[in-house]
Design a protein around this motif. Structure first.
Motif, PDB file in Angstrom:
ATOM      1  N   VAL A 400     116.239  89.344  94.854  1.00  0.00           N
ATOM      2  CA  VAL A 400     116.918  90.490  94.240  1.00  0.00           C
ATOM      3  C   VAL A 400     115.935  91.253  93.357  1.00  0.00           C
ATOM      4  N   ARG A 401     115.125  90.533  92.619  1.00  0.00           N
ATOM      5  CA  ARG A 401     114.155  91.141  91.697  1.00  0.00           C
ATOM      6  C   ARG A 401     113.133  91.993  92.450  1.00  0.00           C
ATOM      7  N   ASP A 402     112.474  91.405  93.425  1.00  0.00           N
ATOM      8  CA  ASP A 402     111.426  92.108  94.162  1.00  0.00           C
ATOM      9  C   ASP A 402     111.981  93.330  94.880  1.00  0.00           C
ATOM     10  N   SER A 403     113.145  93.155  95.467  1.00  0.00           N
ATOM     11  CA  SER A 403     113.722  94.258  96.236  1.00  0.00           C
ATOM     12  C   SER A 403     114.153  95.402  95.335  1.00  0.00           C
ATOM     13  N   ALA A 404     114.662  95.060  94.149  1.00  0.00           N
ATOM     14  CA  ALA A 404     115.037  96.116  93.206  1.00  0.00           C
ATOM     15  C   ALA A 404     113.811  96.907  92.777  1.00  0.00           C
ATOM     16  N   PHE A 405     112.709  96.207  92.482  1.00  0.00           N
ATOM     17  CA  PHE A 405     111.473  96.899  92.126  1.00  0.00           C
ATOM     18  C   PHE A 405     110.944  97.724  93.304  1.00  0.00           C
ATOM     19  N   THR A 406     111.126  97.209  94.519  1.00  0.00           N
ATOM     20  CA  THR A 406     110.681  97.964  95.695  1.00  0.00           C
ATOM     21  C   THR A 406     111.461  99.254  95.828  1.00  0.00           C
ATOM     22  N   MET A 407     112.769  99.186  95.595  1.00  0.00           N
ATOM     23  CA  MET A 407     113.588 100.387  95.659  1.00  0.00           C
ATOM     24  C   MET A 407     113.106 101.411  94.624  1.00  0.00           C
ATOM     25  N   ALA A 435     130.821  81.837  93.201  1.00  0.00           N
ATOM     26  CA  ALA A 435     132.158  81.516  92.696  1.00  0.00           C
ATOM     27  C   ALA A 435     132.328  81.923  91.235  1.00  0.00           C
ATOM     28  N   ASP A 436     131.229  81.895  90.476  1.00  0.00           N
ATOM     29  CA  ASP A 436     131.320  82.261  89.055  1.00  0.00           C
ATOM     30  C   ASP A 436     131.157  83.758  88.821  1.00  0.00           C
ATOM     31  N   GLY A 437     131.023  84.543  89.891  1.00  0.00           N
ATOM     32  CA  GLY A 437     130.892  85.991  89.760  1.00  0.00           C
ATOM     33  C   GLY A 437     129.463  86.486  89.731  1.00  0.00           C
ATOM     34  N   GLY A 438     128.489  85.574  89.755  1.00  0.00           N
ATOM     35  CA  GLY A 438     127.086  85.973  89.733  1.00  0.00           C
ATOM     36  C   GLY A 438     126.484  86.084  91.121  1.00  0.00           C
ATOM     37  N   LEU A 439     125.183  86.355  91.146  1.00  0.00           N
ATOM     38  CA  LEU A 439     124.439  86.489  92.395  1.00  0.00           C
ATOM     39  C   LEU A 439     123.421  85.369  92.511  1.00  0.00           C
ATOM     40  N   GLN A 440     123.037  85.059  93.755  1.00  0.00           N
ATOM     41  CA  GLN A 440     121.860  84.223  93.948  1.00  0.00           C
ATOM     42  C   GLN A 440     120.626  85.031  93.592  1.00  0.00           C
ATOM     43  N   ILE A 441     119.525  84.338  93.276  1.00  0.00           N
ATOM     44  CA  ILE A 441     118.303  85.076  92.970  1.00  0.00           C
ATOM     45  C   ILE A 441     117.618  85.580  94.235  1.00  0.00           C
ATOM     46  N   MET A 442     117.904  84.934  95.368  1.00  0.00           N
ATOM     47  CA  MET A 442     117.289  85.336  96.633  1.00  0.00           C
ATOM     48  C   MET A 442     118.275  85.096  97.758  1.00  0.00           C
ATOM     49  N   TYR A 443     118.026  85.806  98.850  1.00  0.00           N
ATOM     50  CA  TYR A 443     118.858  85.690 100.042  1.00  0.00           C
ATOM     51  C   TYR A 443     117.952  85.682 101.263  1.00  0.00           C
ATOM     52  N   THR A 444     118.518  85.261 102.368  1.00  0.00           N
ATOM     53  CA  THR A 444     117.799  85.450 103.616  1.00  0.00           C
ATOM     54  C   THR A 444     117.799  86.937 103.939  1.00  0.00           C
ATOM     55  N   LEU A 445     117.049  87.315 104.944  1.00  0.00           N
ATOM     56  CA  LEU A 445     116.927  88.729 105.277  1.00  0.00           C
ATOM     57  C   LEU A 445     118.235  89.310 105.794  1.00  0.00           C
ATOM     58  N   ALA A 475     116.333  78.719  95.387  1.00  0.00           N
ATOM     59  CA  ALA A 475     117.430  79.625  95.726  1.00  0.00           C
ATOM     60  C   ALA A 475     118.632  79.453  94.803  1.00  0.00           C
ATOM     61  N   ASP A 476     118.847  78.239  94.306  1.00  0.00           N
ATOM     62  CA  ASP A 476     120.006  78.003  93.443  1.00  0.00           C
ATOM     63  C   ASP A 476     119.657  78.060  91.958  1.00  0.00           C
ATOM     64  N   HIS A 477     118.451  78.545  91.634  1.00  0.00           N
ATOM     65  CA  HIS A 477     118.072  78.697  90.230  1.00  0.00           C
ATOM     66  C   HIS A 477     118.979  79.714  89.533  1.00  0.00           C
ATOM     67  N   TYR A 519     124.856  85.867  79.203  1.00  0.00           N
ATOM     68  CA  TYR A 519     123.505  86.178  78.738  1.00  0.00           C
ATOM     69  C   TYR A 519     122.921  85.089  77.853  1.00  0.00           C
ATOM     70  N   HIS A 520     123.790  84.337  77.167  1.00  0.00           N
ATOM     71  CA  HIS A 520     123.343  83.332  76.210  1.00  0.00           C
ATOM     72  C   HIS A 520     122.837  82.057  76.878  1.00  0.00           C
ATOM     73  N   ARG A 521     123.038  81.921  78.186  1.00  0.00           N
ATOM     74  CA  ARG A 521     122.663  80.675  78.874  1.00  0.00           C
ATOM     75  C   ARG A 521     121.148  80.593  79.054  1.00  0.00           C
ATOM     76  N   PRO A 522     120.555  79.429  78.894  1.00  0.00           N
ATOM     77  CA  PRO A 522     119.145  79.266  79.285  1.00  0.00           C
ATOM     78  C   PRO A 522     119.021  79.337  80.804  1.00  0.00           C
ATOM     79  N   ASP A 523     117.847  79.746  81.276  1.00  0.00           N
ATOM     80  CA  ASP A 523     117.658  79.883  82.723  1.00  0.00           C
ATOM     81  C   ASP A 523     116.247  79.431  83.092  1.00  0.00           C
ATOM     82  N   MET A 524     115.856  79.709  84.357  1.00  0.00           N
ATOM     83  CA  MET A 524     114.541  79.283  84.856  1.00  0.00           C
ATOM     84  C   MET A 524     113.513  80.406  84.781  1.00  0.00           C
ATOM     85  N   GLY A 525     113.936  81.619  84.427  1.00  0.00           N
ATOM     86  CA  GLY A 525     113.009  82.712  84.173  1.00  0.00           C
ATOM     87  C   GLY A 525     112.435  83.372  85.417  1.00  0.00           C
TER      88      GLY A 525
END
Length: 742
Positions: A400-407, A435-445, A475-477, A519-525
């Protein structure tokens, strides 16, 4: 440029290859490759004329050639000169295209290998449908040159054995001289004639013919019950388990005087080198002679799925047309015109134009046309450090990150169609949230979610840097920064490309609500550490960006926003938290995370890039200056190249060091340009950093993920993120330079 020392014995091709590879444990340096592609897959072509990496038929399909990751058993398709004296090789893209030429020069002759995958040009008169073929044109430009061909596929990541049959077709198709004359008329004043001026189309070819042999490679089918191919997504399963039979054919063009080269395939076993059966050929070309080699999936498997004679006839007309010299030349011209037409849409006219256009062309090749997704890199498991650090990952997915920057990069260049295509992909993934309303960080093509990580122990890895991984365990980060990057791109899309629809706004609004609640949750960055979760500063900044862009969209478009008050309060809370918990008042820099106040992270260079703070903010300038110090003095910069963090002192769950991160170096250049409003010397520094970083691109202007201490490329290649950052930095540094010198 590379020097090739060869001899005239039967071992010529191997000796030539070994000369280029001997300094890198039998491998080519990563920066000695160019890339060709067709928006479905890509291949890596070395300076020695060898295709050492290709997944087929799609980016995330199993590899067919993978010598890049195992020099003995990985498989390759090489076309190399075999001459009795030394030769020199040069490689370039034909102007404004992704058609790659490798030129070999010697005293006796000069020859070129031109590699491409077909793309139909708009309103093509010849082939409106893309032919998924790998095409290699070999020609003699001056004198006489002998070539050695080796085609040794290693199907399914070198796991599937295969059989080889060489068919004598006994059906030589001859192009009539009148046809060549007609081609000459069509080619007059065309780009084809201007690029291939040594092809004298005004004098009709005396003869050209389809080679009387066809080599057919048929892999054994295997049931893979583990790994990334084991997925419930039908489209992903089809692509990731595709192990197609392939055939190799050729078309011969004779010289004007009527002499024709002799080519004969021979079946060869290289079991002692870890390979199965392959095809070899030695052939000599004289000036004016050329040969097209075509590698493709055999049509029989596709035809077997069709139900009627009409469907079969239609398939053959579109995807299995009769070979001829005229047809293959048309495919080359169509491909050249496709890329030329596309890059003409680029509106950028600033400094470093050639580098920006090349980066745009690379990013376009990394786009998966059926969905608009952008693959992070076409390769997998190229190491981020030479040795046993284990920093080898599969990048054949869309982040999601790379593709957003590409756009963002495409919109900055006026290439809005690509932005629209990616927005269609965003709509797909946003409609299928977790299920929690969020997105995965990456997807298949294709928008799939399953990409289990698997190690291939039978492959030694580039320069013996194991493990070789396919799939991606990250993928599940939880990486909260993706929401800011996505919302920023959507905001710019609404501003510069197409207005958002109400349905799109509803999806975006739900994402902002999710950020406010999480937003307050720790993550993998952003760096996808495999250590403990932390409250990374960059993630918090991007959470602020996500909410800020949501508020701006609601304000600009008057969209309904019942939670606007909550959004504003949360945005302000995040800002205060960053200033309070991420700022180290003693050392005066923004830290890696709330938990690591003494550690630096180059990702915070993006703060002014996303307007979290101004580039002249004293806290940011102090942080930037600290990052610019060398590592032994507490910084992250060496020789004007930036590490993303101190890999030795930072707990990222992995061992060993890594190279400097090319993305971060371009971010530094852009940050310096934004900080220069109050100190003009920083703008000069920005230009120095950018200019120096450009020199680390390879001979084609392609960049990998990282640069090692010796200036060599590390990590997957080409790296979309690096080329995105190059475009953004060029745009903003150029704008700052123009403002300072109106």
């Amino acid at each position: 440029m590379s020097r090739l020392s060869v001899s005239g014995s039967s071992q010529d091709e191997r000796r030539l290859t070994e000369e280029l590879r001997r300094h890198y444990d039998g491998y080519l340096a990563i920066n000695q490759y160019g890339m060709i592609g067709n928006l479905r897959t890509a291949a890596m072509v070395g300076m020695d004329g060898s295709i050492d990496f290709m997944c087929w038929p799609e980016f995330d399909s199993p590899s067919v050639f993978c010598r890049l990751l195992d020099k003995t058993r990985g498989g390759h398709f090489s076309i190399t000169p075999a001459c009795a004296i030394s030769a020199t090789s040069k490689q370039q893209y034909l102007p404004f295209s992704n058609v790659l030429t490798t030129k070999f020069l010697s005293e006796d002759g000069v020859g070129t290998v031109t590699d491409f995958m077909h793309r139909p040009r708009p309103r093509s008169r010849h082939h409106r449908h893309m032919l998924p073929w790998l095409i290699r044109s070999v020609e003699a430009i001056r004198g006489e040159l002998t070539f050695d061909l080796e085609c040794f596929p290693a199907f399914d990541y070198a796991r599937a054995p295969h059989t080889l049959e060489i068919h004598d077709t006994h059906s030589v198709s001859v192009d009539h001289p009148d046809a060549a004359g007609h081609l000459a008329t069509e080619a007059a004043n065309s780009i084809f004639q201007s690029v291939f001026s040594h092809w004298d189309l005004s004098e009709a070819q005396s003869e050209s013919f389809v080679g009387p042999q066809c080599a057919v490679f048929t892999p054994e089918k295997a049931d893979r019950s583990q790994g990334p191919a084991h997925t419930s997504n039908a489209a992903d399963h089809a692509a990731q388990t595709a192990v197609d039979a392939m055939d190799l054919r050729y078309v011969v063009g004779c010289a004007g005087g009527g002499s024709c080269p002799f080519i004969r395939f021979s079946a060869t076993d290289h079991h002692e080198r870890g390979l199965g059966r392959g095809v070899t050929a030695r052939f000599t070309l004289q000036e004016g002679q050329r040969v097209f080699f075509i590698l493709r999936s055999t049509p029989e498997s596709a035809i077997a799925q069709l139900n009627s004679r009409a469907e079969i006839d239609d398939y053959r007309a579109k995807f299995d047309p009769p070979l001829s010299m005229r047809m293959t030349e048309n495919l080359l011209e169509d491909t050249l015109l496709y890329w030329l037409t596309w890059i003409r849409g680029c509106s950028y006219q600033g400094r470093w134009l050639e580098n920006v256009e090349r980066s745009a062309l690379i990013l376009k090749m990394l786009t998966y046309e059926p969905t608009g997704a952008v693959v992070a890199a076409v390769t997998f498991s190229l190491p981020e450090a030479i040795g046993s650090s284990g920093r080898n990952w599969d990048y054949r997915y869309t982040w999601v990150r790379d593709s957003a920057f590409t756009m963002y990069a495409f919109m900055r260049l006026g290439l809005n169609r690509e932005a629209r295509d990616y927005m269609a992909f965003v709509r797909t993934v946003c409609s299928e949230k977790n299920a929690d309303g969020g997105l995965q960080i990456m997807y298949t093509l294709r928008g799939g979610r399953e990409m289990d990580e698997l190690v291939l122990p039978h492959l030694e890895g580039y320069r013996a840097c194991a493990p070789v991984r396919i799939g991606n365990g990250a993928a599940d980060h939880v990486q909260l920064d993706i929401y800011g990057e996505l919302l920023d791109a959507v905001y710019l899309y609404n501003k510069f490309s197409n207005p958002l629809s109400y349905d799109e706004w509803v999806d975006i609004r739900a994402l902002v609500d999710y950020v406010c609640d999480n937003y307050h949750r720790p993550d993998m960055g952003i760096w996808e550490v495999r250590g403990m979760r932390q409250n990374f500063t960059y993630s918090k900044v991007q959470c602020w960006v996500a909410i800020d862009r949501g508020l701006r969209l609601a304000d600009k478009r008057d969209f309904p926003c019942p939670s606007a008050a909550k959004w504003r309060a949360t945005r302000d809370t995040i800002y205060e938290d960053v200033m309070r918990h991420a700022w180290n008042p003693d050392q005066r820099f923004f830290a890696l995370s709330y938990e690591s106040p003494d550690m630096l992270d180059a990702a915070v260079l993006a703060m002014p890039l996303v307007f979290f703070c101004d580039g002249t903010d004293p806290r940011f300038v102090s942080t930037m200056r600290r990052i610019m110090m060398p590592p032994h003095k507490g910084g992250l910069t060496t020789n004007n190249l930036v590490f993303r963090y101190n890999a030795v002192e930072t707990d990222d769950g992995l061992e060993g060091e890594e190279g400097t991160f090319s993305l971060c170096t371009f971010w530094l250049a852009e940050a310096l340009s934004r900080a220069s409003k109050t100190d003009i010397t920083l703008l000069y520094k920005a230009q120095v950093v950018f200019d120096e970083m450009i020199t680390y691109g390879n001979h084609l202007g392609i960049f990998s993920e990282e640069i090692d201490k010796s200036g060599n490329h590390l990590g997957n290649f080409p790296q979309a993120f690096t080329h995105i950052a190059l475009i953004s930095a060029a745009y903003n540094v150029d704008r700052a330079l123009k403002s300072s010198h109106p």
